[in-house]
Design an enzyme around this catalytic site. Structure first.
Site, PDB file in Angstrom:
ATOM      1  CE1 TYR A   1      40.295  42.107  42.896  1.00 38.52           C
ATOM      2  CE2 TYR A   1      40.829  42.756  40.658  1.00 38.52           C
ATOM      3  CZ  TYR A   1      40.979  41.893  41.716  1.00 38.52           C
ATOM      4  OH  TYR A   1      41.826  40.822  41.594  1.00 38.52           O
TER       5      TYR A   1
ATOM      6  CD  GLN B   1      44.256  36.552  38.076  1.00 40.74           C
ATOM      7  OE1 GLN B   1      43.944  37.269  39.017  1.00 40.74           O
ATOM      8  NE2 GLN B   1      43.888  36.830  36.828  1.00 40.74           N
TER       9      GLN B   1
END
Length: 323
Positions: A58, A189
């Protein structure tokens, strides 16, 4: 001090507790300056978020670390222990010998001694230094499901990650992992929302006591790679209007009622509040039945991780047919 929201927690199979709603730190390009990003994350802390989800891919670990340090130093938060920090291993480090060094690097950038949750980002591996999302056939390498998990277990045993988990794993891939694991994944996730309800994966994970977290509760509405399949869904719009809620709140509440947790992302402080106003009301059976009738389609196929001559050649292979 501003009034902070209280977010319920779920106990993971590791024995550790995780806030049901996390704040996602994946931001669309162009990346804001470090100071601006830090201020946004600090706003989320002021609202009451304590679960922050990041990843080495990220590029936001430094800003998150600065926001956490500032919150502690200013007295906004008492200590690191009040936070639940999750991070994900990128695919270029998805090999047994690279995982521990990658975790240590994330810890260093974040400025913390441990993670609350460390996850394998994708069941995919590329060569170290391969250009992100612009992969050639030569970049893709075989991914060892069981070998990578052994290294993740070592991260747990060394106390560097209180819980360990995976992301974007199918029933078949989890089954293979569990054949040799000594520590089961605490979390998987995945993409989960009203337009992709994970009807195969969710019951399997519940049976195995693996908690599901949704990284896509609103399908990244409003960004280039996103979709309007949740936020412009007429069923949700009707339910929201009848309950005096927003479409986002109905979508998030639905995930919570399935026994899953969720990661939300917004830089708007009002919406930060709105996204956690989902715990003092519920959906009726009729409303749940209406949501169940929404046509299902996986929003993210992950085609950037495939090559006709690589280890993964098609969406069917990556998701083991669960499309």
């Amino acid at each position: 001090m501003e009034k902070q929201v209280e977010i319920p927690e779920v106990e993971l199979n590791s024995g550790h507790k995780m806030p049901i709603v996390g704040y996602g730190t994946c931001v669309p390009e162009p990346m804001p300056p470090l100071e601006e990003l830090t201020a946004i994350f600090l706003d989320a802390i002021k609202v009451g978020y304590r679960h922050f989800d990041t990843a080495s891919s990220y590029g936001t670990e430094e800003a998150l670390g600065k926001a956490i340090a500032e919150a502690i130093n200013s007295g906004l938060v008492k200590s690191r222990e009040e936070f639940f920090i999750s991070c994900k291993l990128w695919i270029e480090d998805a090999d047994h010998d690279l995982i521990l060094p990658a975790l240590n690097q994330s810890l260093q950038i974040l400025g913390v001694d441990y993670l609350d949750l460390y996850m394998i980002h994708m069941p995919v591996r590329v060569r170290k230094g391969a250009p992100m999302f612009n992969y050639s056939k030569e970049d893709f390498l075989p991914f060892d499901i069981q070998g990578t998990w052994k290294a993740m277990e070592e991260c747990s045993k060394q106390g560097l990650a209180k819980s360990i988990g995976v992301s974007n794993y199918s029933v078949e891939k989890l089954t293979k992992l569990l054949e040799t694991s000594t520590i089961p994944p605490a979390v998987n996730q995945v993409e989960m929302n009203v337009a992709w309800q994970q009807r195969k994966l969710l019951p399997f994970c519940k049976e195995k006591n693996i908690h599901i977290t949704s990284w896509s509760p609103l399908l990244s509405y409003g960004v280039a790679w996103g979709s309007n399949a949740v936020m412009e869904n007429p069923v949700l719009q009707q339910i929201a209007a009848s309950k005096g809620k927003t479409v986002a709140q109905v979508a998030l509440r639905w995930i919570y009622e399935q026994g899953a947790s969720l990661i939300t992302r917004t830089s708007n402080k009002d919406r930060m509040f709105e996204n956690v106003q989902i715990f003092d009301w519920e959906l009726s059976k009729e409303e749940l039945d209406q949501i169940h009738e929404i046509p299902q389609r996986r929003g993210t196929l992950g085609e950037e991780f495939m090559h006709p001559e690589g280890p993964i050649k098609s969406p069917e292979e990556l998701w083991d047919g669960d499309l």
